[in-house]
Write a protein that holds these residues in place. Sequence first.
Motif, PDB file in Angstrom:
ATOM      1  N   ASP A 210      17.352 -31.785  83.108  1.00 15.50           N
ATOM      2  CA  ASP A 210      18.114 -32.121  84.310  1.00 15.50           C
ATOM      3  C   ASP A 210      17.980 -30.965  85.311  1.00 15.50           C
ATOM      4  OD1 ASP A 210      20.095 -32.663  86.244  1.00 15.50           O
ATOM      5  OD2 ASP A 210      21.388 -33.643  84.770  1.00 15.50           O
ATOM      6  N   ASP A 211      17.454 -31.245  86.495  1.00 23.81           N
ATOM      7  CA  ASP A 211      17.253 -30.199  87.506  1.00 23.81           C
ATOM      8  C   ASP A 211      18.541 -29.465  87.852  1.00 23.81           C
ATOM      9  OD1 ASP A 211      14.618 -30.987  87.600  1.00 23.81           O
ATOM     10  OD2 ASP A 211      14.831 -32.155  89.453  1.00 23.81           O
ATOM     11  N   ARG A 212      19.658 -30.144  87.728  1.00 21.66           N
ATOM     12  CA  ARG A 212      20.940 -29.532  88.080  1.00 21.66           C
ATOM     13  C   ARG A 212      21.314 -28.426  87.097  1.00 21.66           C
ATOM     14  NH1 ARG A 212      23.958 -35.271  88.401  1.00 21.66           N
ATOM     15  NH2 ARG A 212      22.936 -35.298  86.354  1.00 21.66           N
ATOM     16  N   LYS A 213      20.760 -28.490  85.893  1.00 27.15           N
ATOM     17  CA  LYS A 213      21.059 -27.477  84.872  1.00 27.15           C
ATOM     18  C   LYS A 213      20.493 -26.120  85.246  1.00 27.15           C
ATOM     19  CE  LYS A 213      20.683 -26.628  79.895  1.00 27.15           C
ATOM     20  NZ  LYS A 213      20.189 -27.155  78.592  1.00 27.15           N
ATOM     21  N   SER A 214      19.410 -26.123  85.984  1.00 25.61           N
ATOM     22  CA  SER A 214      18.749 -24.861  86.344  1.00 25.61           C
ATOM     23  C   SER A 214      18.931 -24.504  87.819  1.00 25.61           C
ATOM     24  CB  SER A 214      17.257 -24.952  86.021  1.00 25.61           C
ATOM     25  OG  SER A 214      16.651 -26.043  86.703  1.00 25.61           O
ATOM     26  N   PHE A 215      19.844 -25.216  88.496  1.00 28.53           N
ATOM     27  CA  PHE A 215      20.011 -24.958  89.922  1.00 28.53           C
ATOM     28  C   PHE A 215      20.959 -23.769  90.127  1.00 28.53           C
ATOM     29  CE2 PHE A 215      21.246 -26.307  94.359  1.00 28.53           C
ATOM     30  CZ  PHE A 215      19.988 -26.097  94.892  1.00 28.53           C
ATOM     31  N   SER A 216      20.487 -22.610  89.701  1.00 27.85           N
ATOM     32  CA  SER A 216      21.244 -21.372  89.816  1.00 27.85           C
ATOM     33  C   SER A 216      20.250 -20.209  89.837  1.00 27.85           C
ATOM     34  CB  SER A 216      22.216 -21.210  88.644  1.00 27.85           C
ATOM     35  OG  SER A 216      21.515 -21.100  87.419  1.00 27.85           O
ATOM     36  N   TYR A 217      20.748 -19.038  90.112  1.00 29.40           N
ATOM     37  CA  TYR A 217      19.890 -17.848  90.132  1.00 29.40           C
ATOM     38  C   TYR A 217      20.725 -16.653  89.700  1.00 29.40           C
ATOM     39  CZ  TYR A 217      22.243 -16.959  94.603  1.00 29.40           C
ATOM     40  OH  TYR A 217      23.188 -16.750  95.576  1.00 29.40           O
ATOM     41  N   GLU A 218      20.065 -15.632  89.200  1.00 23.54           N
ATOM     42  CA  GLU A 218      20.760 -14.434  88.746  1.00 23.54           C
ATOM     43  C   GLU A 218      21.006 -13.497  89.917  1.00 23.54           C
ATOM     44  OE1 GLU A 218      18.447 -12.661  85.657  1.00 23.54           O
ATOM     45  OE2 GLU A 218      18.892 -14.250  84.205  1.00 23.54           O
ATOM     46  N   GLY A 219      22.133 -12.812  89.856  1.00 19.27           N
ATOM     47  CA  GLY A 219      22.450 -11.882  90.924  1.00 19.27           C
ATOM     48  C   GLY A 219      23.600 -10.971  90.569  1.00 19.27           C
ATOM     49  N   GLU A 220      24.024 -10.223  91.562  1.00 18.66           N
ATOM     50  CA  GLU A 220      25.098  -9.248  91.379  1.00 18.66           C
ATOM     51  C   GLU A 220      26.135  -9.423  92.472  1.00 18.66           C
ATOM     52  OE1 GLU A 220      25.704  -4.361  91.479  1.00 18.66           O
ATOM     53  OE2 GLU A 220      23.705  -5.233  91.224  1.00 18.66           O
ATOM     54  N   GLY A 221      27.391  -9.147  92.110  1.00 22.03           N
ATOM     55  CA  GLY A 221      28.472  -9.258  93.062  1.00 22.03           C
ATOM     56  C   GLY A 221      28.955  -7.919  93.555  1.00 22.03           C
ATOM     57  N   ILE A 222      29.804  -7.944  94.564  1.00 22.72           N
ATOM     58  CA  ILE A 222      30.285  -6.722  95.188  1.00 22.72           C
ATOM     59  C   ILE A 222      31.151  -5.895  94.246  1.00 22.72           C
ATOM     60  CG2 ILE A 222      32.415  -7.693  96.169  1.00 22.72           C
ATOM     61  CD1 ILE A 222      31.683  -6.149  98.765  1.00 22.72           C
ATOM     62  N   ALA A 223      31.727  -6.551  93.242  1.00 23.84           N
ATOM     63  CA  ALA A 223      32.566  -5.829  92.274  1.00 23.84           C
ATOM     64  C   ALA A 223      31.735  -5.256  91.121  1.00 23.84           C
ATOM     65  CB  ALA A 223      33.638  -6.761  91.720  1.00 23.84           C
ATOM     66  N   GLY A 224      30.412  -5.383  91.206  1.00 18.12           N
ATOM     67  CA  GLY A 224      29.550  -4.889  90.143  1.00 18.12           C
ATOM     68  C   GLY A 224      29.277  -5.918  89.067  1.00 18.12           C
ATOM     69  N   ASN A 225      29.834  -7.116  89.217  1.00 17.74           N
ATOM     70  CA  ASN A 225      29.612  -8.184  88.245  1.00 17.74           C
ATOM     71  C   ASN A 225      28.196  -8.727  88.365  1.00 17.74           C
ATOM     72  OD1 ASN A 225      30.988  -9.065  90.805  1.00 17.74           O
ATOM     73  ND2 ASN A 225      30.320 -11.085  90.117  1.00 17.74           N
ATOM     74  N   GLU A 226      27.595  -9.028  87.237  1.00 24.77           N
ATOM     75  CA  GLU A 226      26.274  -9.640  87.208  1.00 24.77           C
ATOM     76  C   GLU A 226      26.374 -10.990  86.516  1.00 24.77           C
ATOM     77  OE1 GLU A 226      23.668  -6.947  85.259  1.00 24.77           O
ATOM     78  OE2 GLU A 226      23.613  -5.527  86.931  1.00 24.77           O
ATOM     79  N   GLY A 227      25.596 -11.941  86.970  1.00 26.10           N
ATOM     80  CA  GLY A 227      25.648 -13.257  86.356  1.00 26.10           C
ATOM     81  C   GLY A 227      24.889 -14.277  87.157  1.00 26.10           C
TER      82      GLY A 227
ATOM     83  N   ALA B  30      25.176 -14.495  95.924  1.00 27.39           N
ATOM     84  CA  ALA B  30      25.030 -13.127  95.418  1.00 27.39           C
ATOM     85  C   ALA B  30      24.760 -12.166  96.563  1.00 27.39           C
ATOM     86  CB  ALA B  30      23.898 -13.074  94.397  1.00 27.39           C
ATOM     87  N   ARG B  31      24.910 -10.892  96.283  1.00 28.30           N
ATOM     88  CA  ARG B  31      24.698  -9.880  97.324  1.00 28.30           C
ATOM     89  C   ARG B  31      23.273  -9.917  97.861  1.00 28.30           C
ATOM     90  NH1 ARG B  31      26.945  -4.066  95.879  1.00 28.30           N
ATOM     91  NH2 ARG B  31      26.764  -3.884  98.140  1.00 28.30           N
ATOM     92  N   SER B  32      22.313 -10.270  97.020  1.00 25.83           N
ATOM     93  CA  SER B  32      20.914 -10.317  97.452  1.00 25.83           C
ATOM     94  C   SER B  32      20.662 -11.372  98.522  1.00 25.83           C
ATOM     95  CB  SER B  32      20.007 -10.589  96.251  1.00 25.83           C
ATOM     96  OG  SER B  32      20.318 -11.847  95.658  1.00 25.83           O
ATOM     97  N   THR B  33      21.584 -12.343  98.654  1.00 26.80           N
ATOM     98  CA  THR B  33      21.440 -13.392  99.663  1.00 26.80           C
ATOM     99  C   THR B  33      22.405 -13.196 100.830  1.00 26.80           C
ATOM    100  OG1 THR B  33      23.052 -14.883  98.620  1.00 26.80           O
ATOM    101  CG2 THR B  33      20.770 -15.006  97.847  1.00 26.80           C
ATOM    102  N   GLY B  34      23.085 -12.059 100.866  1.00 26.53           N
ATOM    103  CA  GLY B  34      24.009 -11.779 101.946  1.00 26.53           C
ATOM    104  C   GLY B  34      25.453 -12.092 101.640  1.00 26.53           C
TER     105      GLY B  34
END
Length: 459
Positions: A321-338, A299-303
């Motif tokens: 399962d730890d793999r199920k939560s191995f993600s984070y919320e963020g925003e992309g350069i095109a304005g996409n959030e997810g 995501a943009r917040s991580t560079g």
Amino acid sequence: MKSYKKYIAPFLLAVSVAGLPACNKKLDVAPGSYIVPDQVKDESDVAAELFGAYANLLHYDAYGERAIVIPDLMAAEGELSFEGTFLTYREYQDKSQLKTSSIAESIWQRGYKTINNVNIVIGNIKLVSDDNKKTIEGEARFIRGLMYFHLCNLYGKPYSAGAVTTNPAVPLILDPIIAQADLEKGNQPRATVDAVHKQVLIDLKFAAENLPEESENGRANKYAAYAILSRVYLAEGLYKEAAEAANTVIESGAFVLAASFDKVFNNASNTLEDIFAIQQTNQSNAGTVDNGIQTFYGARSTGGRGDINVTLSSLPYEAGDDRKSFSYEGEGIAGNEGDYTGKWKLQYKVYTVVRLAEMLLTRAEANLRAGTTVGNVPPLDDVNAVRRRSHASILTAVTPDIVVAERIRELAFEGDKLWTYKRLKKNVGPLTYQDDKLVLPIPQRETDVNKKLTQNPGY
């Protein structure tokens, strides 16, 4: 091996912190560049070409990005979505890439630049001291085998499609191109899938037999060669051989699963789980501009650019399962959030190419399919070792399909899914495993120059 170790420092300078002065000015040769014969005069010059090949592996046209991202996009079935502004990448997710694709052209060019580097090494191996000869040639052959397997997968029909002695893959160029007079050597027709696979096996077996058991981070050793051999054997449906190659890595005792799933990724150096990985830095990674695995998956917040959102629930993982939560919320350069995968969150970290968890799953699946007991470890135990690390529930029984499902979950966003589906003849969405659009076009630039090349169907 003392004399060989003197090249470690120049390698790190040339690859990791390019621009600083090196002990041998010939180590400053640009990766992939052609040099005239009288520049290859001694062992240090041969080493410079080898390090140039390693540098090429870091490039975004290779394992710095596209060797992972492009197969991921082509295999996408809801677990990821390209939301960025680069239409050339979106075409691969939509399976609508054109024969003029700049991505297909760049992957091809980088692959053959890398191959030429190692061909120069092999062609001048007589200049290397006896103490170092087998190791340097082993590394060169490992890289050549890795790259030809990579190119064959992308530009040829899968081995599982049959007709391997007639289906075209990519040209086999085994001689160095170092001067204008050599250019015709590169104008070769496409070799068959069978011919490329045979050469890959020759190179990787040589590497496995001649490389040392230990190596510096970012460099190949014998277990890296065995790990890639296991992939080749899986692709060919040689399950006993795949199990044996994976077992050699596992039983070496040189690798262990990271203590927790999150510790596999975003590391400054190899973990004990990494069998072969590339070392990205702010010099070697183009992620500060518009390319790199982290650029697209971060995501943009991580560079990053935040171009690729992920939906982990589509894989699916069970509760806890730890793999199920191995993600984070963020925003992309095109304005996409997810959501974004946590695997490639941070810049300038190690990008794993092959790791121990894959070997455990390979041994389990291969033993089940072959009816063998290689390693004398039940397949159920191999699968549960991977699941236990992520706090997934412990299984009481396992089948080949269960192992494959575990593989897809464990190796998600690491470029493995497309090759697993192809070898098992599984559809990718509505497309069959050998659909024309699951194969890259032969670059238009190449077919214009080399009239011996034929284009893939569908382009």
